[in-house]
Design a protein around this motif. Structure first.
Motif, mmCIF file in Angstrom:
data_model
loop_
_atom_site.group_PDB
_atom_site.id
_atom_site.type_symbol
_atom_site.label_atom_id
_atom_site.label_comp_id
_atom_site.label_asym_id
_atom_site.label_seq_id
_atom_site.Cartn_x
_atom_site.Cartn_y
_atom_site.Cartn_z
ATOM 1 N N LYS A 153 0.802 -1.223 0.000
ATOM 2 C CA LYS A 153 0.000 0.000 0.000
ATOM 3 C C LYS A 153 0.838 1.276 0.000
ATOM 4 O O LYS A 153 0.288 2.376 -0.147
ATOM 5 N N GLY A 154 2.141 1.135 0.228
ATOM 6 C CA GLY A 154 2.979 2.330 0.339
ATOM 7 C C GLY A 154 2.855 3.020 1.678
ATOM 8 O O GLY A 154 3.331 4.151 1.849
ATOM 9 N N GLY A 155 2.258 2.357 2.654
ATOM 10 C CA GLY A 155 2.104 2.944 3.976
ATOM 11 C C GLY A 155 1.488 1.955 4.933
ATOM 12 O O GLY A 155 1.062 0.864 4.545
ATOM 13 N N VAL A 156 1.446 2.344 6.214
ATOM 14 C CA VAL A 156 0.810 1.514 7.239
ATOM 15 C C VAL A 156 0.102 2.450 8.216
ATOM 16 O O VAL A 156 0.687 3.427 8.685
ATOM 17 N N GLY A 157 -1.180 2.172 8.491
ATOM 18 C CA GLY A 157 -1.929 3.052 9.370
ATOM 19 C C GLY A 157 -1.920 4.475 8.829
ATOM 20 O O GLY A 157 -2.293 4.733 7.684
ATOM 21 N N ASP A 158 -1.456 5.402 9.669
ATOM 22 C CA ASP A 158 -1.415 6.808 9.274
ATOM 23 C C ASP A 158 -0.086 7.213 8.650
ATOM 24 O O ASP A 158 0.127 8.387 8.352
ATOM 25 N N GLU A 217 -7.607 -8.477 19.493
ATOM 26 C CA GLU A 217 -7.950 -8.176 18.099
ATOM 27 C C GLU A 217 -6.657 -7.939 17.327
ATOM 28 O O GLU A 217 -6.002 -6.912 17.479
ATOM 29 N N ALA A 218 -6.286 -8.917 16.481
ATOM 30 C CA ALA A 218 -5.006 -8.863 15.774
ATOM 31 C C ALA A 218 -5.164 -8.790 14.265
ATOM 32 O O ALA A 218 -4.181 -8.968 13.539
ATOM 33 N N THR A 219 -6.370 -8.521 13.782
ATOM 34 C CA THR A 219 -6.558 -8.441 12.332
ATOM 35 C C THR A 219 -6.357 -7.022 11.807
ATOM 36 O O THR A 219 -5.953 -6.834 10.663
ATOM 37 N N GLY A 220 -6.699 -6.024 12.613
ATOM 38 C CA GLY A 220 -6.692 -4.654 12.117
ATOM 39 C C GLY A 220 -7.874 -4.358 11.215
ATOM 40 O O GLY A 220 -7.888 -3.350 10.515
ATOM 41 N N ALA A 221 -8.885 -5.220 11.235
ATOM 42 C CA ALA A 221 -10.092 -5.021 10.418
ATOM 43 C C ALA A 221 -11.177 -4.375 11.276
ATOM 44 O O ALA A 221 -11.502 -4.878 12.357
ATOM 45 N N SER A 222 -11.745 -3.289 10.794
ATOM 46 C CA SER A 222 -12.754 -2.565 11.563
ATOM 47 C C SER A 222 -13.930 -3.462 11.945
ATOM 48 O O SER A 222 -14.420 -3.421 13.077
ATOM 49 N N ALA A 223 -14.386 -4.294 11.023
ATOM 50 C CA ALA A 223 -15.547 -5.146 11.281
ATOM 51 C C ALA A 223 -15.288 -6.103 12.434
ATOM 52 O O ALA A 223 -16.205 -6.418 13.211
ATOM 53 N N SER A 224 -14.049 -6.571 12.556
ATOM 54 C CA SER A 224 -13.705 -7.481 13.644
ATOM 55 C C SER A 224 -13.874 -6.797 14.997
ATOM 56 O O SER A 224 -14.476 -7.349 15.924
ATOM 57 N N LEU A 225 -13.350 -5.581 15.111
ATOM 58 C CA LEU A 225 -13.461 -4.849 16.376
ATOM 59 C C LEU A 225 -14.911 -4.493 16.683
ATOM 60 O O LEU A 225 -15.366 -4.626 17.825
ATOM 61 N N LYS A 262 -7.015 4.078 8.384
ATOM 62 C CA LYS A 262 -7.191 5.483 8.721
ATOM 63 C C LYS A 262 -8.666 5.791 8.965
ATOM 64 O O LYS A 262 -9.546 5.179 8.386
ATOM 65 N N GLY A 263 -8.905 6.773 9.812
ATOM 66 C CA GLY A 263 -10.278 7.190 10.057
ATOM 67 C C GLY A 263 -10.858 6.546 11.304
ATOM 68 O O GLY A 263 -10.203 5.781 12.006
ATOM 69 N N GLY A 264 -12.121 6.846 11.570
ATOM 70 C CA GLY A 264 -12.782 6.346 12.765
ATOM 71 C C GLY A 264 -13.425 4.994 12.572
ATOM 72 O O GLY A 264 -13.608 4.515 11.455
ATOM 73 N N VAL A 265 -13.763 4.356 13.703
ATOM 74 C CA VAL A 265 -14.446 3.066 13.709
ATOM 75 C C VAL A 265 -15.712 3.213 14.544
ATOM 76 O O VAL A 265 -15.627 3.571 15.727
ATOM 77 N N PRO A 266 -16.906 2.956 13.977
ATOM 78 C CA PRO A 266 -18.148 3.071 14.767
ATOM 79 C C PRO A 266 -18.297 1.886 15.715
ATOM 80 O O PRO A 266 -18.430 0.740 15.283
#
Length: 351
Positions: free
Chosen positions: A46-51, A247-255, A276-280
């Motif tokens: 992706k050319g990056g990780v997180g932020d 939680e070790a996936t980093g997937a929003s749906a998992s959390l 990046k961004g918020g998680v509801p």
């Protein structure tokens, strides 16, 4: 020296870079083995990780081991027992400032001035260690016994991440633990949770092969949430809710789905790097069940613990080791490491 440098997503080049002179208190290590981490894969794909995005060529790699080639200073004054030219070492990629409030409070993983190998968080970037040699502060070198392979020594860093997550989870003796994600960190969380006394560990993933490895590493239950999404809710019902979830996936749906799986008073530990961004989140459920949600970022004293546990055979991680690839074929190694059906932990053979 040669180094594997990322210029942009999928643009990894083997290039000659200059070695820099040592400053007082530093060590030059001839790198032997380097494990490809999920963050390395994110940079590659992706050319990056997180932020953090790559803004200049970046030498990747932070899970490394090697042999000390040069020291700047008297080994006795460096205050690292056993450190000398020729010593075999696992390298702690964290270089905290040691002076800020977090460092002085014993939480150097939260150092605001951290320089972490192979990270684009700062500009200029902190270059990594997928290179023939790397310069680190002497206290980043942890000597390992001759009986310990340097491949195993390079696994101290990801194991330290898992051990820190388990520490953030609190008391695990007799607890039922959920681990979301059977990647390298998730699988190391399995053995770390069992090492800490968990009664059982349930592991979820989207692929069967990693779940097979999870069973080899002691998981009591494994659930392919893509093939059988209802099985996870049934497992939670059978247990009366999970006591702890990692939680070790980093997937929003998992959390987002985790609070409904927890018993009242349970704890969720987020260690996967989310997009990046918020998680509801279902905040009312967190409130009404008094579920703790805590973060887990890198590690602190757990690095030394990881080296000791691996050297002493108290934690066995053999099932995650998927093979080694020479540095000259780094691009091929990254493609293999990104194939969840074929590999868990791939190492670059550098020295």
């Amino acid at each position: 020296m040669l180094a594997a440098r990322l210029h942009a997503a999928h643009d990894l080049r083997l290039e000659e870079v200059a070695e820099r002179p040592l400053a007082p208190g530093e060590a030059r290590v001839r790198v032997a083995m380097g494990g490809i981490c999920g963050s390395d894969l994110s940079y590659y794909n992706k050319g990056g990780v997180g932020d953090f995005s790559v803004r200049e060529p970046l030498t990747l790699g932070h899970e490394v081991s090697g042999v000390v080639a040069e020291l700047a200073g008297d080994p006795l004054q460096l205050a690292v027992p056993g450190l000398a030219v020729g010593a075999r070492v696992a390298i702690n990629p964290s270089r905290p400032c040691l002076h800020c409030q977090a460092c002085r409070a014993g939480r150097s993983n939260l150092c605001r001035n951290m320089r972490f190998l192979g990270s684009a968080a700062l500009m200029p970037h902190v270059q990594g260690a997928f290179s023939e040699t790397v310069v680190v502060r002497a206290d980043q070198c942890v000597p390992v016994p001759d009986s310990m392979s340097l491949t195993l020594a390079a696994c101290a860093e990801p194991l330290a991440v898992a051990l820190h997550a388990v520490h953030r989870a609190g008391e695990l003796t007799g607890r039922h633990v959920l681990v979301a994600g059977a990647g390298p960190i998730g699988l190391l969380c399995v053995v770390s949770a069992l090492f800490a006394g968990a009664a059982s560990v349930t592991v979820t993933d989207l692929f069967e092969r990693p779940l097979e490895i999870a069973r080899e590493m002691g998981a009591a239950r494994t659930i392919d949430v893509r093939a059988d999404p209802a099985a996870l809710e049934q497992a939670a019902t059978d247990l009366g809710g999970f006591d702890v979830a990692l939680e070790a996936t980093g997937a929003s749906a998992s959390l987002i789905g985790m609070p409904s799986l927890m018993r009242p008073g349970g704890r969720i530990v987020q260690l996967g790097m989310l997009p990046k961004g918020g998680v509801p989140l279902p905040a009312n459920l967190l409130m009404a069940r008094e579920i703790d949600l805590v973060g887990s970022f890198r590690f602190h004293e757990e690095f030394g613990m990881a080296v000791a546990a691996l050297a002493g055979g108290r934690i066995e991680i053999g099932p995650i080791l998927s093979g080694t690839v020479p540095l000259a074929r780094a691009d091929e190694a990254f493609q293999l490491a990104g194939d969840r059906q074929r590999a868990i932990k791939v190492h670059l053979e550098i020295g």
